[in-house]
Design an enzyme around this catalytic site. Structure first.
Site, PDB file in Angstrom:
ATOM      1  N   GLY A 278       0.762  -1.235   0.000  1.00  0.00           N
ATOM      2  CA  GLY A 278       0.000   0.000   0.000  1.00  0.00           C
ATOM      3  C   GLY A 278       0.794   1.286   0.000  1.00  0.00           C
ATOM      4  O   GLY A 278       0.212   2.368   0.047  1.00  0.00           O
ATOM      5  N   GLU A 320       4.247  -6.373   1.720  1.00  0.00           N
ATOM      6  CA  GLU A 320       3.831  -6.790   0.372  1.00  0.00           C
ATOM      7  C   GLU A 320       3.718  -5.606  -0.588  1.00  0.00           C
ATOM      8  O   GLU A 320       2.630  -5.301  -1.087  1.00  0.00           O
ATOM      9  CB  GLU A 320       2.473  -7.495   0.457  1.00  0.00           C
ATOM     10  CG  GLU A 320       2.503  -8.731   1.328  1.00  0.00           C
ATOM     11  CD  GLU A 320       1.114  -9.294   1.612  1.00  0.00           C
ATOM     12  OE1 GLU A 320       1.038 -10.487   1.919  1.00  0.00           O
ATOM     13  OE2 GLU A 320       0.119  -8.536   1.540  1.00  0.00           O
ATOM     14  N   PRO A 321       4.812  -4.928  -0.873  1.00  0.00           N
ATOM     15  CA  PRO A 321       4.707  -3.806  -1.800  1.00  0.00           C
ATOM     16  C   PRO A 321       4.520  -4.284  -3.240  1.00  0.00           C
ATOM     17  O   PRO A 321       5.192  -5.220  -3.680  1.00  0.00           O
ATOM     18  CB  PRO A 321       6.073  -3.112  -1.659  1.00  0.00           C
ATOM     19  CG  PRO A 321       7.004  -4.214  -1.257  1.00  0.00           C
ATOM     20  CD  PRO A 321       6.192  -5.182  -0.439  1.00  0.00           C
ATOM     21  N   GLY A 322       3.601  -3.682  -3.946  1.00  0.00           N
ATOM     22  CA  GLY A 322       3.427  -3.977  -5.368  1.00  0.00           C
ATOM     23  C   GLY A 322       3.747  -2.717  -6.147  1.00  0.00           C
ATOM     24  O   GLY A 322       4.788  -2.572  -6.782  1.00  0.00           O
ATOM     25  N   ARG A 323       2.847  -1.732  -5.999  1.00  0.00           N
ATOM     26  CA  ARG A 323       2.980  -0.460  -6.712  1.00  0.00           C
ATOM     27  C   ARG A 323       4.347   0.200  -6.463  1.00  0.00           C
ATOM     28  O   ARG A 323       4.959   0.720  -7.401  1.00  0.00           O
ATOM     29  CB  ARG A 323       1.872   0.483  -6.230  1.00  0.00           C
ATOM     30  CG  ARG A 323       1.784   1.782  -6.978  1.00  0.00           C
ATOM     31  CD  ARG A 323       0.861   2.772  -6.235  1.00  0.00           C
ATOM     32  NE  ARG A 323      -0.303   2.142  -5.655  1.00  0.00           N
ATOM     33  CZ  ARG A 323      -1.516   2.126  -6.217  1.00  0.00           C
ATOM     34  NH1 ARG A 323      -1.721   2.720  -7.362  1.00  0.00           N
ATOM     35  NH2 ARG A 323      -2.525   1.532  -5.600  1.00  0.00           N
ATOM     36  N   ARG A 360      -7.266   3.406 -14.543  1.00  0.00           N
ATOM     37  CA  ARG A 360      -7.180   3.999 -13.212  1.00  0.00           C
ATOM     38  C   ARG A 360      -7.769   5.417 -13.150  1.00  0.00           C
ATOM     39  O   ARG A 360      -8.333   5.815 -12.138  1.00  0.00           O
ATOM     40  CB  ARG A 360      -5.733   3.997 -12.708  1.00  0.00           C
ATOM     41  CG  ARG A 360      -5.167   2.586 -12.551  1.00  0.00           C
ATOM     42  CD  ARG A 360      -3.875   2.550 -11.763  1.00  0.00           C
ATOM     43  NE  ARG A 360      -4.086   2.863 -10.377  1.00  0.00           N
ATOM     44  CZ  ARG A 360      -3.894   4.034  -9.824  1.00  0.00           C
ATOM     45  NH1 ARG A 360      -3.420   5.017 -10.544  1.00  0.00           N
ATOM     46  NH2 ARG A 360      -4.155   4.232  -8.553  1.00  0.00           N
ATOM     47  N   TYR A 364     -10.621   5.517 -10.494  1.00  0.00           N
ATOM     48  CA  TYR A 364     -10.271   6.110  -9.191  1.00  0.00           C
ATOM     49  C   TYR A 364     -10.052   7.613  -9.265  1.00  0.00           C
ATOM     50  O   TYR A 364      -9.548   8.196  -8.308  1.00  0.00           O
ATOM     51  CB  TYR A 364      -8.969   5.516  -8.651  1.00  0.00           C
ATOM     52  CG  TYR A 364      -8.853   4.023  -8.700  1.00  0.00           C
ATOM     53  CD1 TYR A 364      -9.768   3.213  -8.030  1.00  0.00           C
ATOM     54  CD2 TYR A 364      -7.821   3.409  -9.398  1.00  0.00           C
ATOM     55  CE1 TYR A 364      -9.645   1.834  -8.063  1.00  0.00           C
ATOM     56  CE2 TYR A 364      -7.694   2.032  -9.439  1.00  0.00           C
ATOM     57  CZ  TYR A 364      -8.606   1.249  -8.771  1.00  0.00           C
ATOM     58  OH  TYR A 364      -8.481  -0.110  -8.814  1.00  0.00           O
ATOM     59  N   CYS A 391     -15.083   4.277 -27.272  1.00  0.00           N
ATOM     60  CA  CYS A 391     -16.374   4.917 -27.495  1.00  0.00           C
ATOM     61  C   CYS A 391     -17.013   5.267 -26.170  1.00  0.00           C
ATOM     62  O   CYS A 391     -18.024   4.666 -25.774  1.00  0.00           O
ATOM     63  CB  CYS A 391     -17.264   3.997 -28.304  1.00  0.00           C
ATOM     64  SG  CYS A 391     -16.544   3.737 -29.905  1.00  0.00           S
ATOM     65  N   GLU A 392     -16.403   6.190 -25.472  1.00  0.00           N
ATOM     66  CA  GLU A 392     -16.898   6.538 -24.157  1.00  0.00           C
ATOM     67  C   GLU A 392     -16.270   7.871 -23.751  1.00  0.00           C
ATOM     68  O   GLU A 392     -15.054   8.028 -23.834  1.00  0.00           O
ATOM     69  CB  GLU A 392     -16.457   5.422 -23.197  1.00  0.00           C
ATOM     70  CG  GLU A 392     -17.034   5.553 -21.851  1.00  0.00           C
ATOM     71  CD  GLU A 392     -17.328   4.206 -21.194  1.00  0.00           C
ATOM     72  OE1 GLU A 392     -17.599   3.223 -21.905  1.00  0.00           O
ATOM     73  OE2 GLU A 392     -17.291   4.184 -19.971  1.00  0.00           O
TER      74      GLU A 392
HETATM   75  N1  LLP Z   1      -1.181  -6.985  -0.172  1.00  0.00           N
HETATM   76  C1  LLP Z   1      -2.506  -7.137  -0.285  1.00  0.00           C
HETATM   77  C2  LLP Z   1      -3.190  -8.084   0.590  1.00  0.00           C
HETATM   78  C3  LLP Z   1      -3.224  -6.391  -1.220  1.00  0.00           C
HETATM   79  O1  LLP Z   1      -4.535  -6.540  -1.311  1.00  0.00           O
HETATM   80  C4  LLP Z   1      -2.548  -5.467  -2.048  1.00  0.00           C
HETATM   81  C5  LLP Z   1      -3.274  -4.674  -3.032  1.00  0.00           C
HETATM   82  C6  LLP Z   1      -1.153  -5.365  -1.917  1.00  0.00           C
HETATM   83  C7  LLP Z   1      -0.503  -6.118  -0.962  1.00  0.00           C
HETATM   84  C8  LLP Z   1      -0.332  -4.437  -2.772  1.00  0.00           C
HETATM   85  O2  LLP Z   1      -0.688  -3.111  -2.650  1.00  0.00           O
HETATM   86  P1  LLP Z   1       0.248  -1.985  -3.316  1.00  0.00           P
HETATM   87  O3  LLP Z   1       1.571  -1.969  -2.569  1.00  0.00           O
HETATM   88  O4  LLP Z   1       0.461  -2.354  -4.738  1.00  0.00           O
HETATM   89  O5  LLP Z   1      -0.511  -0.734  -3.157  1.00  0.00           O
HETATM   90  N2  LLP Z   1      -6.095  -1.444  -8.454  1.00  0.00           N
HETATM   91  C9  LLP Z   1      -5.811  -0.475  -7.416  1.00  0.00           C
HETATM   92  C10 LLP Z   1      -5.027  -1.063  -6.282  1.00  0.00           C
HETATM   93  C11 LLP Z   1      -5.668  -2.284  -5.689  1.00  0.00           C
HETATM   94  C12 LLP Z   1      -4.801  -2.870  -4.634  1.00  0.00           C
HETATM   95  C13 LLP Z   1      -5.302  -4.196  -4.245  1.00  0.00           C
HETATM   96  N3  LLP Z   1      -4.508  -4.814  -3.244  1.00  0.00           N
HETATM   97  C14 LLP Z   1      -5.091   0.715  -8.037  1.00  0.00           C
HETATM   98  O6  LLP Z   1      -4.886   0.707  -9.243  1.00  0.00           O
HETATM   99  O7  LLP Z   1      -4.747   1.676  -7.352  1.00  0.00           O
END
Ligand code: LLP
Length: 463
Positions: A278, A320-323, A360, A364, A391-392
């Protein structure tokens, strides 16, 4: 249309329509290192390069639109997280942000673990050689088939999200003669300061088991009694695109409170806690994300302090970093197709992609930046809205941005910070083909996810 024949469209300040706009940047040719991948810069000829290759060459070789991913930056960010947390903690990259086999291999090589949340993500991870014991399996409604596969291959942990799942996973593990390591996901009642759809720790939403009313304590009680489960810890994920650490502080405080209650009731000190992902990134120059080492320090201090106060051994932390890893490493390269100045409003710049490659903004209200990358320009800034070809009317990629007033069809523009949740949330709306992901490194480009073709579309259509 020739460049000179194109009307420049509305200029800035004096004609800004109602809304919130930053002042036009003083230099539209500058690239803010905060929002662009590490190896991005403008060459002497004005053309932007990444990984040692210029964007005109990338467009020629791979077409547009395309996600261009800086592999050096990806690896550096993954390594920075790994190093920041050291050997007493685990970093699980959240595959939902963007997953491909190349990415799995990079993560493996850089010593990260992987969080997956579907059978498809699990299959991708396994097929690229991620050891199963370094995979965490998430989701609020995993199917019996998905759970069975995860237990069979021996994933390192399954994160349990409901009372039904506690029983389901225990049963499946037992019938396979296994004891599955699990964490229990709780909701701590924190409202993260982010968009409603990406906040996940307040109570009125679908994830986790609430601490409130003793529900989480009851879930632990039940799980501890089941032979098929080895309860290794508690999981909390409070939301996404968060800059303020205070939410994590409250979450850690409450999770440690639960660990203490568990110790007092069952005489068991659970060895792990996961604080989720997050962490926010810069989409525009206004965003100020924190560095991994600051985040690691803050989280470790909070957990250690809370555990000392509760007289608990400090559990092993995971995140758990993704973004925060993949987001800043990629930009989307588009070609400008049409330009429509609307007097007194703004100029609509249509590119060859749109909401199918970046949902996004529509979903959002996300903010992005954009730059002309195939050349420099000294023209006056014009207030633009970058839109797609769907088309939107909500098909907006960048809601408000300043681009040079001499922008013309055929120019290449790029939208930075599209590494996370863009390709992974891409669609085929209007039967538009999903763009490729092209990794660049040391002067070479390599397609890691190829462009979708009409054959791909028609292959699924078996009617
Ligand atoms: N761990 C869990 C349990 C999660 O549900 C998520 C994201 C992450 C880690 C990774 O979060 P991050 O570090 O990437 O923020 N589609 C949305 C974001 C949805 C996130 C869902 N869960 C967007 O585009 O902003």
């Amino acid at each position: 249309m020739s460049r000179s024949a194109h009307p420049a469209g509305p200029r800035h300040a004096d004609v800004l329509p109602e809304g919130h706009y930053a002042a036009p940047p003083t230099d539209l040719n500058a690239l803010d290192g905060k929002v662009w991948a590490q190896t991005v810069s403008r060459g002497g000829d004005g053309v932007v390069t990444v990984g040692g290759i210029d964007v005109k060459t990338l467009a020629e070789q791979h077409g547009t639109p395309a996600y261009i991913l800086d592999e050096t930056d990806f690896r550096a960010r993954a390594r920075a997280w790994r190093t920041a947390f050291g050997h007493d903690a685990d970093v699980f990259y959240a595959g939902k942000a963007f997953l491909s086999r190349a990415v799995v291999r990079w993560l493996h090589e850089e010593g990260l673990n992987l969080d997956v949340c579907s059978g498809g993500e699990l299959a991708t991870a396994l097929s690229a050689g991620m050891p199963a014991d370094r995979i965490a399996f998430h989701g609020n409604n995993k199917s019996v088939g998905e759970i069975t596969r995860a237990v069979e291959v021996g994933v390192g942990r399954i994160v349990l999200d409901s009372f039904q799942e506690i029983v389901r996973v225990a049963h499946i593990a037992q019938s396979l003669g296994k004891r599955q390591r699990v964490q229990i996901r709780v909701t701590v009642g924190v409202e993260a300061h982010t968009h409603e759809f990406i906040a996940t720790a307040h109570e009125d939403q679908k994830f986790g088991i609430p601490l409130a009313g003793g529900q989480a304590a009851e879930a632990v009680r039940r799980a501890l009694q089941l032979d098929g489960l080895e309860v290794i810890g508690i999981h909390s994920h409070i939301g996404s695109q968060i800059f303020d650490m205070s939410g994590f502080e409250v979450a850690a405080h409450r999770v440690v409170g639960l660990l203490k209650d568990i110790r007092d009731e069952h005489g068991v000190e659970l060895p792990e806690i996961d604080l989720g992902g997050g962490l926010g990134i810069a989409y525009t120059s206004d965003d100020d994300p924190r560095e991994p080492h600051e985040i690691a320090k803050a989280l470790t201090e909070i957990v250690t302090r809370e555990c000392e106060a509760a007289k608990l051994r400090t559990p092993r932390i995971s995140v758990e970093p993704g973004r925060a890893i993949v987001g800043p490493t990629a930009f989307t390269l588009y070609e400008v197709g049409t330009i429509k100045p609307l007097d007194g409003l703004r100029t609509y710049v249509s590119v060859d992609g749109g909401m199918s490659d970046n949902i996004r903004t529509a979903l959002y209200d996300a903010e992005y930046s954009v730059a002309l990358v195939s050349r420099t320009s000294d023209a006056e800034p014009m207030l633009a809205r970058v839109v797609g070809k769907h088309c939107e009317s909500g098909d907006i990629v960048v809601k408000d941005a300043f681009l040079p007033g001499d922008l013309a069809p055929g120019d290449l523009v790029a939208v930075p910070a599209t590494g996370a949740y863009c390709r992974s949330m891409a669609s085929n709306y209007n039967h538009v083909l999903r763009p490729p992901v092209v990794a660049v490194r040391d002067g070479e480009s390599r397609v890691i996810v190829r462009r979708e073709t009409e054959e791909d579309l028609l292959r699924l259509d078996v009617g």
